[in-house]
Design a protein around this motif. Structure first.
Motif, PDB file in Angstrom:
ATOM      1  N   ALA A 297       0.841  -1.202   0.000  1.00 27.56           N
ATOM      2  CA  ALA A 297       0.000   0.000   0.000  1.00 27.56           C
ATOM      3  C   ALA A 297       0.875   1.250   0.000  1.00 27.56           C
ATOM      4  O   ALA A 297       2.022   1.220   0.460  1.00 27.56           O
ATOM      5  N   VAL A 298       0.290   2.356  -0.475  1.00 30.73           N
ATOM      6  CA  VAL A 298       1.015   3.626  -0.543  1.00 30.73           C
ATOM      7  C   VAL A 298       0.047   4.767  -0.264  1.00 30.73           C
ATOM      8  O   VAL A 298      -1.130   4.691  -0.622  1.00 30.73           O
ATOM      9  N   SER A 299       0.548   5.810   0.411  1.00 27.68           N
ATOM     10  CA  SER A 299      -0.247   7.004   0.693  1.00 27.68           C
ATOM     11  C   SER A 299       0.701   8.174   0.901  1.00 27.68           C
ATOM     12  O   SER A 299       1.800   8.001   1.439  1.00 27.68           O
ATOM     13  N   GLY A 300       0.269   9.359   0.499  1.00 25.14           N
ATOM     14  CA  GLY A 300       1.126  10.524   0.662  1.00 25.14           C
ATOM     15  C   GLY A 300       0.342  11.774   1.005  1.00 25.14           C
ATOM     16  O   GLY A 300      -0.860  11.862   0.761  1.00 25.14           O
ATOM     17  N   VAL A 301       1.062  12.722   1.600  1.00 29.78           N
ATOM     18  CA  VAL A 301       0.445  14.012   1.930  1.00 29.78           C
ATOM     19  C   VAL A 301       0.927  15.122   1.005  1.00 29.78           C
ATOM     20  O   VAL A 301       0.305  16.172   0.931  1.00 29.78           O
TER      21      VAL A 301
ATOM     22  N   SER B 280      -0.849  13.771   7.643  1.00 35.95           N
ATOM     23  CA  SER B 280       0.057  14.919   7.696  1.00 35.95           C
ATOM     24  C   SER B 280       1.465  14.399   7.914  1.00 35.95           C
ATOM     25  O   SER B 280       1.669  13.199   8.091  1.00 35.95           O
ATOM     26  N   ALA B 281       2.437  15.310   7.953  1.00 38.12           N
ATOM     27  CA  ALA B 281       3.832  14.912   8.146  1.00 38.12           C
ATOM     28  C   ALA B 281       4.056  14.227   9.488  1.00 38.12           C
ATOM     29  O   ALA B 281       5.024  13.476   9.647  1.00 38.12           O
ATOM     30  N   ASN B 282       3.176  14.438  10.451  1.00 36.95           N
ATOM     31  CA  ASN B 282       3.349  13.811  11.767  1.00 36.95           C
ATOM     32  C   ASN B 282       2.122  12.991  12.178  1.00 36.95           C
ATOM     33  O   ASN B 282       1.880  12.783  13.362  1.00 36.95           O
ATOM     34  N   ASP B 283       1.373  12.487  11.199  1.00 35.05           N
ATOM     35  CA  ASP B 283       0.202  11.671  11.500  1.00 35.05           C
ATOM     36  C   ASP B 283      -0.036  10.681  10.361  1.00 35.05           C
ATOM     37  O   ASP B 283      -0.777  10.965   9.413  1.00 35.05           O
ATOM     38  N   VAL B 284       0.632   9.517  10.454  1.00 33.42           N
ATOM     39  CA  VAL B 284       0.511   8.464   9.445  1.00 33.42           C
ATOM     40  C   VAL B 284       0.193   7.166  10.178  1.00 33.42           C
ATOM     41  O   VAL B 284       0.768   6.879  11.232  1.00 33.42           O
ATOM     42  N   TRP B 285      -0.738   6.390   9.636  1.00 36.87           N
ATOM     43  CA  TRP B 285      -1.166   5.125  10.226  1.00 36.87           C
ATOM     44  C   TRP B 285      -0.889   3.993   9.247  1.00 36.87           C
ATOM     45  O   TRP B 285      -1.073   4.147   8.042  1.00 36.87           O
ATOM     46  N   ALA B 286      -0.468   2.825   9.787  1.00 35.10           N
ATOM     47  CA  ALA B 286      -0.273   1.618   8.984  1.00 35.10           C
ATOM     48  C   ALA B 286      -0.912   0.445   9.722  1.00 35.10           C
ATOM     49  O   ALA B 286      -0.882   0.394  10.957  1.00 35.10           O
TER      50      ALA B 286
END
Length: 167
Positions: free
Chosen positions: A50-54, A106-112
């Motif tokens: 999976a991939v995700s970006g801000v 956001s740059a300081n809020d990523v979930w996996a």
């Protein structure tokens, strides 16, 4: 429309059929191209799911890696606008650890999300939830149904306080 990422894995055409390398592709609005991505040293299986970006210089990809024997480890890669790097991430179980979904808010809020399991047959497969706080990844407690395999495969977020995982 001009900054799309896709991830997965590919076999080495010149190597043994059991070797898998990370595969990351980028669409620039006109063409797809393969972008160089690292693999975990010493591991035969390197997969991204999976991939995700801000932003154009803050993209995350998740998956797992192992050398054909236990334990398997989580793999998280980050794009900083110029290259992909492996970022250290928790692999809490001594047998199976894998990530199958990611969402970047956001740059300081990523979930996996994914799953983990121990070596003993009585150890269940449990959900695995990790969070990036801008500095490091940490495991977040998550519920499990007792006595059965629990796995998470997808995650989405409407806001920092409205995050959903499925599996």
């Amino acid at each position: 429309a001009s900054d799309v990422w896709a991830v997965g894995w590919a076999q080495d055409p010149d190597g043994p059929p059991y070797v898998r390398h990370t595969l990351i592709e980028h669409f620039d609005g006109t063409d797809w191209s393969i972008v160089s991505s690292p693999n975990s040293p010493g591991d035969y299986f390197n997969e991204l799911h999976a991939v995700s970006g801000v932003s154009a210089n803050d993209v995350w990809a998740v998956g797992g890696a192992h050398n054909g024997h236990a334990p398997s480890r989580t793999m998280i890669q980050h794009w900083d606008g110029s290259g992909w790097t492996i970022v250290p991430s928790p692999s809490p179980a001594d047998q199976l650890n894998a990530l199958h979904g990611v969402v970047a808010l956001s740059a300081n809020d990523v979930w996996a999300v994914g799953y983990s399991s121990g070596a003993v047959a009585q150890n269940p497969i449990d959900t695995l939830v990790l969070h990036w706080d801008g500095v490091s990844w940490s495991q977040v407690p998550s519920p499990n149904v007792t006595g059965v395999a629990n796995q998470l495969f997808g995650i989405a977020a409407l806001s920092a306080n409205d995050v959903w995982a499925v599996g």
